[in-house]
Design a protein around this motif. Structure first.
Motif, PDB file in Angstrom:
ATOM      1  N   LYS A 105       0.817  -1.219   0.000  1.00  0.00           N
ATOM      2  CA  LYS A 105       0.000   0.000   0.000  1.00  0.00           C
ATOM      3  C   LYS A 105       0.850   1.269   0.000  1.00  0.00           C
ATOM      4  O   LYS A 105       0.492   2.271  -0.610  1.00  0.00           O
ATOM      5  CB  LYS A 105      -0.942  -0.003   1.202  1.00  0.00           C
ATOM      6  N   LYS A 151      -2.832   0.104   9.364  1.00  0.00           N
ATOM      7  CA  LYS A 151      -3.139  -1.021   8.468  1.00  0.00           C
ATOM      8  C   LYS A 151      -1.903  -1.898   8.295  1.00  0.00           C
ATOM      9  O   LYS A 151      -0.776  -1.419   8.419  1.00  0.00           O
ATOM     10  CB  LYS A 151      -3.503  -0.523   7.060  1.00  0.00           C
ATOM     11  N   GLY A 211      -5.088  -7.411   2.256  1.00  0.00           N
ATOM     12  CA  GLY A 211      -6.309  -6.866   1.676  1.00  0.00           C
ATOM     13  C   GLY A 211      -7.505  -7.400   2.428  1.00  0.00           C
ATOM     14  O   GLY A 211      -7.348  -8.024   3.482  1.00  0.00           O
ATOM     15  N   SER A 257      -9.536  -6.086   4.293  1.00  0.00           N
ATOM     16  CA  SER A 257      -9.584  -5.567   5.675  1.00  0.00           C
ATOM     17  C   SER A 257      -8.938  -6.510   6.680  1.00  0.00           C
ATOM     18  O   SER A 257      -9.202  -6.442   7.878  1.00  0.00           O
ATOM     19  CB  SER A 257     -11.025  -5.264   6.109  1.00  0.00           C
ATOM     20  N   GLU A 281      -1.815   5.930   8.536  1.00  0.00           N
ATOM     21  CA  GLU A 281      -2.282   6.879   7.527  1.00  0.00           C
ATOM     22  C   GLU A 281      -3.311   7.815   8.154  1.00  0.00           C
ATOM     23  O   GLU A 281      -4.112   7.387   9.002  1.00  0.00           O
ATOM     24  CB  GLU A 281      -2.949   6.046   6.419  1.00  0.00           C
ATOM     25  N   GLU A 282      -3.304   9.054   7.728  1.00  0.00           N
ATOM     26  CA  GLU A 282      -4.310   9.997   8.229  1.00  0.00           C
ATOM     27  C   GLU A 282      -5.698   9.488   7.864  1.00  0.00           C
ATOM     28  O   GLU A 282      -5.934   9.058   6.729  1.00  0.00           O
ATOM     29  CB  GLU A 282      -4.078  11.397   7.641  1.00  0.00           C
ATOM     30  N   LEU A 315      -9.535   9.668   6.945  1.00  0.00           N
ATOM     31  CA  LEU A 315     -10.455  10.584   6.257  1.00  0.00           C
ATOM     32  C   LEU A 315     -11.876  10.238   6.673  1.00  0.00           C
ATOM     33  O   LEU A 315     -12.297   9.084   6.551  1.00  0.00           O
ATOM     34  CB  LEU A 315     -10.331  10.430   4.742  1.00  0.00           C
ATOM     35  N   GLU A 317     -17.124   7.285   1.325  1.00  0.00           N
ATOM     36  CA  GLU A 317     -16.219   6.323   0.684  1.00  0.00           C
ATOM     37  C   GLU A 317     -16.847   5.757  -0.590  1.00  0.00           C
ATOM     38  O   GLU A 317     -18.042   5.504  -0.651  1.00  0.00           O
ATOM     39  CB  GLU A 317     -15.902   5.187   1.666  1.00  0.00           C
ATOM     40  N   LEU A 326     -14.635   0.584   6.701  1.00  0.00           N
ATOM     41  CA  LEU A 326     -14.918  -0.806   6.328  1.00  0.00           C
ATOM     42  C   LEU A 326     -13.909  -1.717   6.999  1.00  0.00           C
ATOM     43  O   LEU A 326     -12.990  -2.227   6.366  1.00  0.00           O
ATOM     44  CB  LEU A 326     -14.798  -0.943   4.816  1.00  0.00           C
ATOM     45  N   ARG A 338     -11.648   7.640  -0.800  1.00  0.00           N
ATOM     46  CA  ARG A 338     -12.452   8.215   0.286  1.00  0.00           C
ATOM     47  C   ARG A 338     -12.256   9.733   0.310  1.00  0.00           C
ATOM     48  O   ARG A 338     -11.162  10.235   0.000  1.00  0.00           O
ATOM     49  CB  ARG A 338     -12.047   7.588   1.629  1.00  0.00           C
ATOM     50  N   GLU A 350      -6.373   2.840  -2.071  1.00  0.00           N
ATOM     51  CA  GLU A 350      -5.626   1.712  -2.652  1.00  0.00           C
ATOM     52  C   GLU A 350      -6.289   1.303  -3.947  1.00  0.00           C
ATOM     53  O   GLU A 350      -7.405   1.726  -4.264  1.00  0.00           O
ATOM     54  CB  GLU A 350      -5.609   0.524  -1.685  1.00  0.00           C
TER      55      GLU A 350
END
Ligand SMILES: Nc1ncnc2c1ncn2[C@@H]1O[C@H](COP(=O)(O)OP(=O)(O)O)[C@@H](O)[C@H]1O
Ligand SMILES: [Mg+2]
Length: 338
Positions: free
Chosen positions: A112, A150, A155, A157, A190-191, A193, A197, A227, A276, A287
């Protein structure tokens, strides 16, 4: 003329090792998907011979023996950061054509952070991030909370629980510690958001947008900020995504970003781009999935078939489209070589 098609897949039905995290096989396909693809291919042409090849250590010999005209590849691979590229690489070595992206795109998009670095180079908006290898890593001062944690190479999730959205340093440390010890792989922070989405399906030899859907996080029975693995476990989730509830202008912008993302990362035939918005409604790429899930199940919705469906393309036609664009690409590649 093609007559023999192999479906390369990983099966969920294999025994699950006891001590691994419970979502270790989150990405693997069930035989239900494989059979649905087989059925769809036979509806295209009942004369095709369709064989199934499990993407395990024995598969090289099987491909060599069977010599299919094309492989419909849905195998995510067993292990390692290049796992999605393994079957395409084997097939390139054996000079057997296959559907979808090549090994470079598959490996790159599984990472990612590397994906985002490439996107940044091309000025595609993507949230600020940092890769974390150990608890000792210093967190960049540029990152603003809330932050989402993450796994770098996974992948579906996998490893992404509700608790991975953290609001302060203490929560971040706890989340990083837990994930590193459970999964033994680098993380990306990661920040976060908080806007809407979307996910965009791309298909074609000259890639085009198949369609896009919005994930209706507000429609889930429980509150989810993202998600997460928990959210993906909710049943009968067809109502939780659908037509985007945004202006045509923003839809167009999102589709353009998704298409550029597909092209920049040298994805082929088809892909699905997750996007998103921030609170102000500015879209960012999270991604890209060069091997999007294509489960026919209505209990656990796969977004690529759903995008097709709400655009009037049923499952069987979608599979035919995926096969057709791949066959056409392969034919075009041959012409270019002559
Ligand atoms: N930076 C982010 N801000 C907000 N939500 C995010 C962010 N990154 C991931 N998510 C949420 O987590 C989900 C899974 O993340 P994603 O990067 O798409 O990984 P994967 O689908 O491979 O597990 C997304 O669909 C989204 O809901
Ligand atoms: Mg995703």
């Amino acid at each position: 003329m093609i007559s023999k098609i192999a479906i390369a897949y990983n099966s969920k039905n294999k025994a699950v090792p006891k001590r691994k995290p419970k979502d270790i096989y989150a990405e693997f396909d069930s035989l239900e998907i494989v059979n649905a693809i087989k059925k769809a291919i036979l509806i295209c042409n009942s004369k095709y011979k369709v064989i199934l090849i499990r993407a395990d250590e024995e598969c090289y010999k099987k491909f060599q023996k069977e010599k299919p005209d094309i492989v419909f590849n849905i195998a995510e691979g067993f292990h390692g950061r290049n796992r999605e590229a393994q079957i395409p690489l084997i097939l390139e070595m054996l000079q057997i054509p296959y559907t979808g992206s090549g090994p470079l795109a598959l490996s790159l998009c599984l990472d990612k952070a590397k994906t985002k670095e490439v996107l940044q180079y091309y000025k595609i908006p993507t949230p600020r991030f940092q890769v974390i290898h150990s608890l000792k890593d210093k967190i960049s001062k540029k990152l603003r909370f809330p932050i989402i944690v993450k796994l770098l190479y996974e992948g579906s999730s996998m490893g992404l629980y509700n608790k991975n959205i953290v609001r302060n340093k203490k929560e971040l440390k706890e989340s990083v510690k837990k994930l590193i010890s459970n999964y033994q792989e680098p993380l990306m922070i990661e920040e976060f958001l908080a806007g809407k989405e979307f996910t965009v399906g791309i298909i074609g030899n000259k890639p085009r947008v198949l369609g896009m859907i919005e994930i209706y996080l507000d429609k889930y029975p429980q509150h989810f900020d993202a998600l997460t693995y928990e959210a993906k476990g909710v049943r009968c989730d067809d109502a939780y995504s659908g037509k985007p509830r945004i202006s045509k202008k923003l839809q167009k912008k999102i589709c353009q970003i998704a298409l550029k993302t597909h092209n920049i990362l040298q994805c082929r035939d088809f892909s699905r781009v997750d996007i998103r918005c921030d609170k102000k409604g500015n879209p960012y790429v999270l991604e890209i999935n060069p091997l999007p899930g294509i489960s026919p199940s209505m209990e656990h919705i796969s977004f690529f078939p759903k995008i097709a469906r709400i655009n009037g393309i049923n499952y069987n036609r979608m599979v035919k489209m995926m096969l057709d664009v791949s066959l056409k690409r392969i034919a075009l590649e041959k012409i270019n070589l002559e």
